[in-house]
Design a protein around this motif. Structure first.
Motif, mmCIF file in Angstrom:
data_model
loop_
_atom_site.group_PDB
_atom_site.id
_atom_site.type_symbol
_atom_site.label_atom_id
_atom_site.label_comp_id
_atom_site.label_asym_id
_atom_site.label_seq_id
_atom_site.Cartn_x
_atom_site.Cartn_y
_atom_site.Cartn_z
ATOM 1 N N GLN A 271 0.969 -1.051 -0.054
ATOM 2 C CA GLN A 271 -0.023 0.005 -0.003
ATOM 3 C C GLN A 271 0.862 1.314 0.064
ATOM 4 O O GLN A 271 1.719 1.355 0.838
ATOM 5 C CB GLN A 271 -0.877 0.035 1.159
ATOM 6 N N ASN A 272 0.474 2.325 -0.963
ATOM 7 C CA ASN A 272 1.253 3.441 -0.941
ATOM 8 C C ASN A 272 0.477 4.560 -0.213
ATOM 9 O O ASN A 272 -0.631 4.906 -0.640
ATOM 10 C CB ASN A 272 1.395 4.047 -2.385
ATOM 11 N N HIS A 273 1.095 5.206 0.939
ATOM 12 C CA HIS A 273 0.128 6.133 1.819
ATOM 13 C C HIS A 273 0.437 7.416 1.211
ATOM 14 O O HIS A 273 -0.588 8.305 1.579
ATOM 15 C CB HIS A 273 0.833 6.015 3.020
ATOM 16 N N SER A 277 -5.282 5.724 2.475
ATOM 17 C CA SER A 277 -5.350 6.046 3.911
ATOM 18 C C SER A 277 -4.580 4.673 4.687
ATOM 19 O O SER A 277 -4.760 3.536 4.172
ATOM 20 C CB SER A 277 -6.722 6.125 4.399
ATOM 21 N N TYR A 278 -3.969 5.218 5.744
ATOM 22 C CA TYR A 278 -3.554 4.176 6.525
ATOM 23 C C TYR A 278 -4.436 3.057 7.075
ATOM 24 O O TYR A 278 -4.386 1.882 7.640
ATOM 25 C CB TYR A 278 -2.994 4.773 7.785
ATOM 26 N N THR A 693 0.471 -3.124 8.701
ATOM 27 C CA THR A 693 1.341 -3.308 7.477
ATOM 28 C C THR A 693 2.753 -3.948 8.226
ATOM 29 O O THR A 693 3.133 -3.730 9.434
ATOM 30 C CB THR A 693 1.916 -2.227 6.914
ATOM 31 N N ASN A 696 6.843 0.244 6.977
ATOM 32 C CA ASN A 696 6.246 1.321 6.267
ATOM 33 C C ASN A 696 7.338 2.702 6.024
ATOM 34 O O ASN A 696 7.682 3.085 7.069
ATOM 35 C CB ASN A 696 5.273 2.020 7.329
ATOM 36 N N THR A 706 5.250 5.337 0.089
ATOM 37 C CA THR A 706 5.862 4.156 1.146
ATOM 38 C C THR A 706 5.756 2.972 0.392
ATOM 39 O O THR A 706 4.859 2.589 -0.419
ATOM 40 C CB THR A 706 5.279 4.418 2.287
#
Length: 724
Positions: A271-273, A277-278, A693, A696, A706
């Motif tokens: 996942q790319n922040h 969303s986190y 995750t 990060n 990220t």
């Protein structure tokens, strides 16, 4: 949006289990196994002290939590990472850029990178054999008789690279009577698991006893990739184990164990922040990637009972070979900025010969140890402007001699004196990352034909231990000790900066002080364990991470600092009647930098900002609780188990530029153990659907980018088990 709907089933496997259970019920009804509420970890005999016959958790002079096979099954602990929810100051990271890699943390000390030549702080031992490569080491709990988690440095008996602690995995032994166990489960995804274990005598006189165990997992993908709308996270694993016990009841006996494992799947759901969303499970990547693991291992455990000191001579030989390769979308975007591939090969051989016995007031354990391995590593990066490739090889050899003597000072006091001396040699050849077209390293061939760096180095280490244990009565155990720990020096096989030599960096040294108390009350219905510790680290090894607009990430391994970690942890278990049991644990950690020698925020001099940073994977507070309730019914025993676990947020790297958010996790299960040997259960993991995750870490291609591989969220499951 992630997929958490149960789809499909395996009716054939379920039908076979039901048929087996029915046949067993007709042949010979069996009393149900004891309730989970009636068993405690303190009753488990553990192997951690390497004494003849082992020792109970309560009587041991160290911080240890142990789980037997019944507890692992009842609470649906399917992999080592699941143990995090039950132990204070322990974070067994489940997800990373490469499936199966060990990034474990105990008492705030961890490795948070995937450089294969960087040695771990938490050692994993399977049936007494050290697992030397982090690749394919984040094991599942299939066919395990027990798991012991030792907190604090364990270097005296277990050698280097256990400065944070050790995890001892003990697989099941062959048995003198026929036993069959089988399991079939389905989880959200869907994710299917089946296993069967058959063990018993091979000859009428029981001179030979055997075991065959087979495990299979088919995960069809928990996530959904927004890039193409497809289900994501597929993985397929198979493990086969065989064991042969020779003359198990004799003075001289041996157990031979062989295991073959294979895992194939997609890369991580990264996942790319900068885009998501986190708190979501959304991600979009154009490279699904892959993960391939193959491993084989042979363990031969030979034991001879002696009249000399009523002791035992033990020899444990181990051989292991691992081949792993993977590719993942490191930029975590629908574009190709940074795709990352690795190929790892490792081959190890080890042997430990030891004796333990008792001579009046003296109970010595003495031994010698040998270990050698060959490690190869190839890395390729597919970048927007170019592709680069590099890698290297490393050979390690270690010799050690160790001794531990418990001296009885009267009826209540025991003095422990121990020493270990080891010598280690490493030889490394490294090729830095350069354009793939000109690199002598090939990702496809998994080899390099030339290197730009070659070196070797020796390290020696002396590990002392002195401890005192006071046992005024059977219910009380108070102990204190001082010991040292060492983490191997070495070389960084991932040379991203050609101007910075890949080593050698020096070994990391730990001085540890611990005081603990264990107390049972009310006929063992209330059990309390508490430990206070002070761990001081010199020449702290860190893989300093800096972002690069051309390389994505640069990692440089250095001896960066001296630091101190202080903490306290406790466990409590309460049994109320025959049906209800409550448990709880807490841990607190505090880090204080003594000296920082290398700018943790990147290039440049050390500044006051460095001293304000927190250690990665060090959660100040962790705590949790559990409840287990079981009642008999006409059909069998009905049990309910639930647990809660909290872990504070923690940085994901030394520069504190990526954060792993705080977690509040709830798991629960409901099981019915029928009188015919069948157990039916429904369970849920991470019921609050927490988004977590494995790491990060930032990138610099666009703001907010990220690398953040997602763990699964809420998982619902159903399982059928059979034991005969």
């Amino acid at each position: 949006m992630h997929n958490s709907i149960m789809r499909g089933a395996r009716p054939i496997a379920m039908a076979m289990l039901l048929a087996a259970g029915t046949a067993h019920a007709q042949a010979a009804p069996e009393a149900p196994p004891p309730a989970a509420a009636e068993a405690t970890s303190d009753d488990i005999i553990v192997t951690a002290t390497k004494r003849v016959g082992g020792i109970s958790v309560h009587n041991s002079a160290l911080a240890i939590t142990a789980f037997d096979d019944a507890h692992l099954a009842d609470t649906h602990i399917d992999q080592l990472a699941d143990l995090t929810r039950s132990i204070p100051n322990v974070f067994l990271n489940a997800s990373d850029t490469i499936q199966g890699v060990n990034n474990f943390s105990i008492r705030g000390m961890a490795v948070y990178d995937t450089i294969p030549s960087n040695t771990p702080t938490v050692g994993i031992f399977v049936d007494g054999v050290y697992i030397g490569a982090s690749a394919a080491s984040a094991l599942n709990t299939f066919d395990n008789a027990s798991i012991e988690v030792l907190r604090g440095p364990q270097g005296l008996l277990f050698g280097r690279n256990v400065t944070a602690g050790a995890i001892l995995v003990n697989t099941g032994n062959p048995t003198p009577e026929l036993h069959v166990s089988a399991q079939a489960a389905i989880e959200s995804g869907p994710d299917f698991t089946e296993s069967v274990v058959v063990t018993g005598p091979l000859t009428k006189d029981h001179f030979l006893q055997g075991k065959l165990a087979i495990y299979r997992n088919d995960d069809e993908g928990y996530f959904r990739n927004s890039f193409d709308g497809r289900q994501f996270g597929k993985s397929h694993s198979t493990i086969a184990r065989a064991a042969l016990a020779i003359n198990p009841a004799g003075r001289l006996h041996a157990i031979l164990r062989y295991e073959h494992g294979a895992q194939d799947g997609q890369g991580p759901a990264s996942q790319n922040h900068g885009a998501f969303s986190y708190d979501s499970f959304d991600f979009s990547i154009n490279e699904p990637g892959f993960s391939h693991n193959r491993w084989d291992q042979l363990i031969v455990d030979t034991r001879l009972a002696t009249d000399f000191g009523h002791g035992e001579i033990v020899n444990v030989f181990g051989w292991r070979k691992v081949d792993e390769s993977g590719l993942f979308d490191a930029d975590s975007t629908p574009q190709t900025f940074f795709h990352f591939g690795t190929a790892i090969g490792q081959h190890q051989v080890s042997d430990e010969l030891r004796y333990s016995g008792t001579f009046g007031a003296f109970a010595p354990t003495i031994g010698v140890f040998y270990y050698t391995d060959d490690l190869s590593y190839i890395e390729t990066r597919q970048l927007a402007a170019s592709n680069i490739t590099g890698g290297g090889t490393q050979k390690s050899t270690t010799y050690a001699v160790f001794s531990n003597v418990d001296v009885s000072l009267g009826s209540t006091l025991t003095l422990t004196l121990g020493a270990r001396y080891s010598v280690e040699r490493k030889t490394a050849r490294v090729q830095g990352l350069v354009a793939s077209a000109t690199s002598p390293c090939s990702f496809a061939a998994k080899a390099c034909t030339a290197f730009n760096f070659s070196d070797d180095h020796d390290w020696s280490a002396f590990t002392p231990k002195i401890g005192l244990q006071w046992r005024p009565d059977a219910a009380t155990n108070i102990y204190a000790y001082y010991t040292k720990g060492f983490r191997s020096g070495g070389y960084n096989l991932r040379q991203t900066n050609l101007l910075a030599p890949p080593g050698p960096y020096d070994q990391e040294v730990e001085d540890s002080f611990e005081v603990g108390a264990k107390r049972n009350f009310f006929d063992n219905r209330l059990r309390l364990n508490i430990a206070v510790f002070d761990n001081e680290f010199s020449n702290l090894q860190r893989a300093i991470l800096t972002s690069s607009p051309t390389l994505g990430i640069i990692q440089t391994t250095v001896n960066s600092a001296d630091t101190r970690i202080r903490g306290i942890e406790g466990e409590v278990n309460v049994t109320l009647g025959k049906s209800l049991r409550l448990g709880g644990h807490f841990g607190y950690l505090d880090n204080h930098w003594k000296v920082i020698r290398y700018h943790l925020l990147g290039a440049g001099p050390v500044t006051p900002a460095d001293y304000a940073l927190q250690l990665p994977f060090l959660s100040p507070w962790s705590y949790g609780g559990s409840i287990s309730y079981a009642v008999p019914t006409a059909l069998g025993r009905l049990s309910f188990d639930a647990s809660f676990d909290h872990r504070d947020s923690t940085p994901s790297n030394d520069a504190n530029t990526g954060i792993l958010k705080a977690v509040n996790r709830i798991d629960a299960s409901l099981a019915l153990r029928l009188n015919n040997g069948l157990t039916l259960s429904l369970y849920g993991k991470n019921l609050t659907d927490q988004t977590t995750t494995g790491l990060n870490n930032p990138l610099t291609f666009t703001p907010g980018e990220t690398i953040a591989p997602l763990n699964k969220g809420r998982v619902l499951g159903a399982e059928l088990r059979f034991r005969y």
